[in-house]
Write a protein that holds these residues in place. Structure first.
Motif, mmCIF file in Angstrom:
data_model
loop_
_atom_site.group_PDB
_atom_site.id
_atom_site.type_symbol
_atom_site.label_atom_id
_atom_site.label_comp_id
_atom_site.label_asym_id
_atom_site.label_seq_id
_atom_site.Cartn_x
_atom_site.Cartn_y
_atom_site.Cartn_z
ATOM 1 N N LEU A 53 0.852 -1.185 0.000
ATOM 2 C CA LEU A 53 0.000 0.000 0.000
ATOM 3 C C LEU A 53 0.887 1.234 0.000
ATOM 4 O O LEU A 53 1.790 1.354 0.836
ATOM 5 C CB LEU A 53 -0.905 0.025 1.237
ATOM 6 C CG LEU A 53 -2.210 -0.749 1.198
ATOM 7 C CD1 LEU A 53 -2.975 -0.532 2.500
ATOM 8 C CD2 LEU A 53 -3.080 -0.353 0.021
ATOM 9 N N THR A 54 0.635 2.141 -0.922
ATOM 10 C CA THR A 54 1.416 3.373 -0.997
ATOM 11 C C THR A 54 0.480 4.574 -1.041
ATOM 12 O O THR A 54 -0.678 4.472 -1.466
ATOM 13 C CB THR A 54 2.309 3.398 -2.254
ATOM 14 O OG1 THR A 54 1.489 3.268 -3.431
ATOM 15 C CG2 THR A 54 3.323 2.266 -2.226
ATOM 16 N N VAL A 55 1.005 5.703 -0.584
ATOM 17 C CA VAL A 55 0.271 6.966 -0.678
ATOM 18 C C VAL A 55 1.176 7.994 -1.342
ATOM 19 O O VAL A 55 2.404 7.931 -1.217
ATOM 20 C CB VAL A 55 -0.190 7.483 0.702
ATOM 21 C CG1 VAL A 55 -1.230 6.562 1.306
ATOM 22 C CG2 VAL A 55 0.996 7.635 1.648
ATOM 23 N N VAL A 56 0.578 8.928 -2.044
ATOM 24 C CA VAL A 56 1.321 9.994 -2.714
ATOM 25 C C VAL A 56 0.816 11.331 -2.193
ATOM 26 O O VAL A 56 -0.394 11.584 -2.165
ATOM 27 C CB VAL A 56 1.151 9.918 -4.242
ATOM 28 C CG1 VAL A 56 1.910 11.049 -4.916
ATOM 29 C CG2 VAL A 56 1.637 8.578 -4.774
ATOM 30 N N SER A 57 1.746 12.185 -1.769
ATOM 31 C CA SER A 57 1.376 13.503 -1.250
ATOM 32 C C SER A 57 1.042 14.444 -2.407
ATOM 33 O O SER A 57 1.286 14.133 -3.584
ATOM 34 C CB SER A 57 2.527 14.083 -0.425
ATOM 35 O OG SER A 57 3.629 14.387 -1.274
ATOM 36 N N LYS A 58 0.519 15.612 -2.078
ATOM 37 C CA LYS A 58 0.211 16.606 -3.098
ATOM 38 C C LYS A 58 1.469 17.073 -3.826
ATOM 39 O O LYS A 58 1.412 17.491 -4.981
ATOM 40 C CB LYS A 58 -0.493 17.803 -2.469
ATOM 41 C CG LYS A 58 -1.903 17.488 -1.961
ATOM 42 C CD LYS A 58 -2.565 18.734 -1.396
ATOM 43 C CE LYS A 58 -3.980 18.426 -0.936
ATOM 44 N NZ LYS A 58 -4.655 19.626 -0.349
ATOM 45 N N ALA A 59 2.605 16.979 -3.132
ATOM 46 C CA ALA A 59 3.883 17.374 -3.740
ATOM 47 C C ALA A 59 4.464 16.272 -4.626
ATOM 48 O O ALA A 59 5.501 16.457 -5.253
ATOM 49 C CB ALA A 59 4.885 17.746 -2.658
ATOM 50 N N GLY A 60 3.786 15.118 -4.660
ATOM 51 C CA GLY A 60 4.240 14.029 -5.519
ATOM 52 C C GLY A 60 5.164 13.030 -4.852
ATOM 53 O O GLY A 60 5.679 12.121 -5.503
ATOM 54 N N LYS A 61 5.378 13.164 -3.547
ATOM 55 C CA LYS A 61 6.246 12.232 -2.840
ATOM 56 C C LYS A 61 5.470 10.977 -2.478
ATOM 57 O O LYS A 61 4.380 11.044 -1.916
ATOM 58 C CB LYS A 61 6.813 12.877 -1.571
ATOM 59 C CG LYS A 61 7.808 11.997 -0.848
ATOM 60 C CD LYS A 61 8.398 12.709 0.357
ATOM 61 C CE LYS A 61 9.400 11.809 1.066
ATOM 62 N NZ LYS A 61 10.010 12.470 2.246
ATOM 63 N N ILE A 65 3.303 2.372 2.974
ATOM 64 C CA ILE A 65 2.827 2.379 4.348
ATOM 65 C C ILE A 65 2.682 0.983 4.939
ATOM 66 O O ILE A 65 2.764 0.834 6.161
ATOM 67 C CB ILE A 65 1.498 3.152 4.477
ATOM 68 C CG1 ILE A 65 0.442 2.604 3.503
ATOM 69 C CG2 ILE A 65 1.720 4.631 4.226
ATOM 70 C CD1 ILE A 65 -0.914 3.272 3.650
ATOM 71 N N THR A 66 2.472 -0.035 4.123
ATOM 72 C CA THR A 66 2.397 -1.394 4.664
ATOM 73 C C THR A 66 2.511 -2.417 3.541
ATOM 74 O O THR A 66 2.336 -2.091 2.359
ATOM 75 C CB THR A 66 1.090 -1.611 5.446
ATOM 76 O OG1 THR A 66 1.177 -2.821 6.208
ATOM 77 C CG2 THR A 66 -0.104 -1.740 4.506
ATOM 78 N N LEU A 67 2.812 -3.641 3.927
ATOM 79 C CA LEU A 67 2.865 -4.763 2.995
ATOM 80 C C LEU A 67 1.644 -5.646 3.203
ATOM 81 O O LEU A 67 1.122 -5.758 4.316
ATOM 82 C CB LEU A 67 4.144 -5.578 3.205
ATOM 83 C CG LEU A 67 5.457 -4.864 2.921
ATOM 84 C CD1 LEU A 67 6.631 -5.755 3.309
ATOM 85 C CD2 LEU A 67 5.553 -4.479 1.452
ATOM 86 N N ILE A 68 1.211 -6.292 2.142
ATOM 87 C CA ILE A 68 0.028 -7.155 2.196
ATOM 88 C C ILE A 68 0.450 -8.541 1.736
ATOM 89 O O ILE A 68 1.122 -8.688 0.713
ATOM 90 C CB ILE A 68 -1.089 -6.621 1.279
ATOM 91 C CG1 ILE A 68 -1.393 -5.158 1.607
ATOM 92 C CG2 ILE A 68 -2.351 -7.457 1.412
ATOM 93 C CD1 ILE A 68 -2.088 -4.430 0.487
ATOM 94 N N SER A 69 0.050 -9.558 2.481
ATOM 95 C CA SER A 69 0.391 -10.934 2.121
ATOM 96 C C SER A 69 -0.885 -11.757 1.988
ATOM 97 O O SER A 69 -1.989 -11.291 2.316
ATOM 98 C CB SER A 69 1.326 -11.550 3.167
ATOM 99 O OG SER A 69 0.736 -11.520 4.448
ATOM 100 N N ALA A 70 -0.742 -12.983 1.501
ATOM 101 C CA ALA A 70 -1.891 -13.865 1.316
ATOM 102 C C ALA A 70 -2.638 -14.028 2.641
ATOM 103 O O ALA A 70 -2.034 -14.221 3.700
ATOM 104 C CB ALA A 70 -1.419 -15.220 0.791
#
Length: 251
Positions: A53-61, A65-70
């Motif tokens: 899971l990833t997030v992108v800020s308004k500045a593009g960074k 934030i976490t990994l997901i497994s089966a």
């Protein structure tokens, strides 16, 4: 006529097969299950593979934030009282197989089947505890220990069953994003872990149980480690202070 007994609901079978309001989707490595800002209209249950899971800020960074497994759900914000938007992007690290459950079907089964709602609530509690542990890790632990913890989590140490000691391919840039440091520092720590015998690192990362010492017992991985060096500096300063104090008393 005798009444036909209602068949018991099997949540494992429900999550393993397609059906009304749900279907199995195949996601290639680097493909997306959903994107940040898209409509939160489905919950995904990961049957096989790994994702992040990833997030992108308004500045593009971008930040991972976490990994997901089966065995994990993702996109659980879709079952909130008011359907909104996904706050993050779910991307496959390896080829993934996932059950996509439409919001209406997810809400129905949560209300109608206690066995399923118990399973889902247990997952949410585990996810909440993991999030709290991640926050504590980020606030109080060194980047070296944070990296060790991430590698152990990816190898499924701490979960029931045998850990998968060979973890999926993941770049040092992604690891750096997850622990809040630079790629060069990750490379430095990875080389150190390899020299200490905690991991084997040749294209794929093979994690040994001994890496737990860095996280659980706070043991020094070796005389040349950062934690050892910092401790030695602290001890040297203490000794120097004692010598100075003794010299002052003698005079």
């Amino acid at each position: 006529m005798p009444h036909r007994k209602k068949q018991d609901f099997d949540p494992i079978a429900f999550l393993a097969n397609s059906g009304m309001g749900r279907r199995i989707v195949q996601i290639k490595a680097n493909g997306t299950l959903f994107s940040q800002g898209s409509a939160a209209d489905s919950v995904f249950y990961l049957q096989k593979g790994r994702a992040k899971l990833t997030v992108v800020s308004k500045a593009g960074k971008e930040a991972t934030i976490t990994l997901i497994s089966a065995g994990d759900f993702v996109g659980e914000e879709s079952v909130t009282a008011i359907a909104g938007l996904h706050m993050s992007t779910a991307t496959a690290i390896t080829a993934c197989s996932a059950l996509k459950i439409e919001r209406a079907e997810m809400m129905r089964v949560l209300h109608a089947e206690h066995a399923f709602s118990d399973l889902f609530v247990a997952f949410l509690l585990a996810r909440s505890m993991r999030t709290q542990a991640d926050l504590v890790d980020q606030l109080f632990n060194s980047s070296e220990r944070r990296l060790a913890r991430i590698l152990l989590l990816m190898a499924d140490f701490g979960k029931s069953g045998e850990p998968e000691t060979v973890i999926p391919r993941i770049t040092q840039e992604t690891l750096a994003d997850m622990i809040g440091t630079t790629r060069s520092r990750v490379n430095f720590f990875m080389n150190r872990f390899r020299k200490m015998g905690f991991i084997e690192y040749n294209g794929r990362i093979h994690v040994h149980k001994s890496l737990l010492n860095v996280v659980l017992h706070d043991q020094r991985p070796g005389p040349n480690s950062m934690s050892a060096a910092l401790l030695d500096v602290k001890q040297d300063k203490t000794k120097a202070a004692k010598k100075t104090s003794s010299a002052i008393k003698k005079t």
